[in-house]
Design an enzyme around this catalytic site. Structure first.
Site, short mmCIF file in Angstrom:
data_model
loop_
_atom_site.label_atom_id
_atom_site.label_comp_id
_atom_site.label_asym_id
_atom_site.label_seq_id
_atom_site.Cartn_x
_atom_site.Cartn_y
_atom_site.Cartn_z
N TYR A 127 0.80 -1.31 0.07
CA TYR A 127 0.11 0.10 0.00
C TYR A 127 0.72 1.22 0.11
O TYR A 127 0.45 2.21 -0.78
CB TYR A 127 -0.94 -0.09 1.20
CG TYR A 127 -1.85 0.99 1.36
CD1 TYR A 127 -2.91 1.23 0.68
CD2 TYR A 127 -1.51 2.21 2.06
CE1 TYR A 127 -3.71 2.25 0.67
CE2 TYR A 127 -2.41 3.30 2.05
CZ TYR A 127 -3.46 3.22 1.46
OH TYR A 127 -4.40 4.57 1.44
N LYS B 88 1.47 4.25 -3.08
CA LYS B 88 1.08 5.49 -2.73
C LYS B 88 2.37 6.41 -3.22
O LYS B 88 2.28 7.39 -3.78
CB LYS B 88 0.54 5.99 -1.31
CG LYS B 88 -0.72 5.53 -1.15
CD LYS B 88 -1.82 6.12 -1.84
CE LYS B 88 -3.21 5.52 -1.59
NZ LYS B 88 -4.22 5.95 -2.44
#
Length: 229
Positions: A152, A156
Site C-alpha cells: 500500500y 502511494k
C-alpha cells in the site's frame, strides 16, 4: 456548471467527496461498481478502474453529454497488506494493490485527459497519504509498525510520482494536478480505526478540486499544509 468524476465513490472518503462536490452545485459522476451505492445527489457511473474498456466507456458517456470534464478525483484504492510485515508481503499483494491504486489511476486519467484538456480549467486530485512519503518513512516519522505496508505505501509513493509527472505534462493547459493526504479516517479501508471522519478527510480533496486558476499544481498536502515527497 462544473462536471466532476470521483472514482471509488461508493463508500468512505470517495463517497463523501462526491457528496460535498455535489453540494457545491457540481454535476458529479460517482464512479462505482454498483449503481445503488452512489451517494444521493450524484449520477452513478459504472466504473471498474482496472478495466480499460470501462474507463473509455465512462469517458464516452461524459464526453457525449458535456464534452468536457472539470474535476477528476482519483480516490479508488486497495489496501491488502495491513498488518503484514514487509518481509511477508508477496508479489500477489503488490499486484492487487497496484492494479487499483496505480494502474487504475493511469487507466482512468488517460481516458479522461482529452475531456480535462477540453475544460481549460480542470483539476485532478489524487488521493494519496503521508505513508507514501519517502522523506517521512525514512525519518520514521510517526509510522506505526502496523502501517509499514510494503504494497500500500509503495503504491502511494508511485502515485506521488505520477502526480508530479502529470502536473509537469499538463502545466500551462489549465489542468492543475495535486496529491492530498486525507489523514487517518474511520472508513472501511482502515477498518474504522481512524479518529477522523470521512467528511473531514474529504475536505482537503474538495479544496484542491475547487482551486482558482492561479492555484498550485504538482503539490502534496494535508489539511495542515504541504507534505514532503
Amino acid at each position: 456548471m462544473r462536471i466532476a468524476l470521483v472514482t471509488g465513490a461508493g463508500r468512505g472518503i470517495g463517497r463523501e467527496i462526491a457528496r460535498q462536490l455535489a453540494g457545491r452545485g457540481m454535476t458529479v459522476f460517482a464512479g462505482v461498481r454498483d449503481g445503488s451505492h452512489a451517494p444521493e445527489g450524484t449520477r452513478p457511473l459504472l466504473l471498474d478502474v482496472t478495466d480499460e474498456a470501462a474507463a473509455l466507456n465512462a469517458a464516452k458517456i461524459v464526453g457525449e453529454e458535456f464534452g468536457r470534464l472539470d474535476v477528476l478525483v482519483n480516490n479508488a484504492a486497495l489496501c491488502g497488506d495491513y498488518g503484514v510485515a514487509p518481509a511477508d508481503v508477496t508479489a500477489g499483494h503488490m499486484r492487487a494493490t497496484y492494479e487499483v491504486g496505480v494502474f487504475g489511476v493511469v487507466t482512468v486519467t488517460h481516458a479522461m485527459i482529452p475531456l480535462l484538456r477540453a475544460s481549460g480549467e480542470a483539476r485532478i486530485v489524487n488521493m494519496t497519504t503521508r505513508l507514501g512519503s519517502l522523506a517521512l518513512t525514512s525519518a520514521g516519522d510517526g509510522i506505526n509498525p502496523d502501517w509499514a505496508m510494503l504494497a500500500y505505501n509503495s503504491a502511494k509513493t508511485a502515485l506521488n510520482a505520477i502526480t508530479v509527472l502529470y502536473a509537469n505534462e499538463l502545466r500551462g493547459s489549465g489542468v492543475l494536478v495535486n496529491g492530498v493526504d486525507p489523514g487517518h479516517c474511520a472508513t472501511d479501508l482502515t477498518g474504522h480505526t481512524g479518529a477522523r471522519t470521512a467528511a473531514r478527510g474529504a475536505a482537503v480533496a474538495v479544496r484542491m478540486a475547487t482551486l482558482d486558476g492561479d492555484g498550485p499544481t504538482g503539490t502534496f498536502s494535508s489539511e495542515d499544509g504541504p507534505l514532503p515527497w
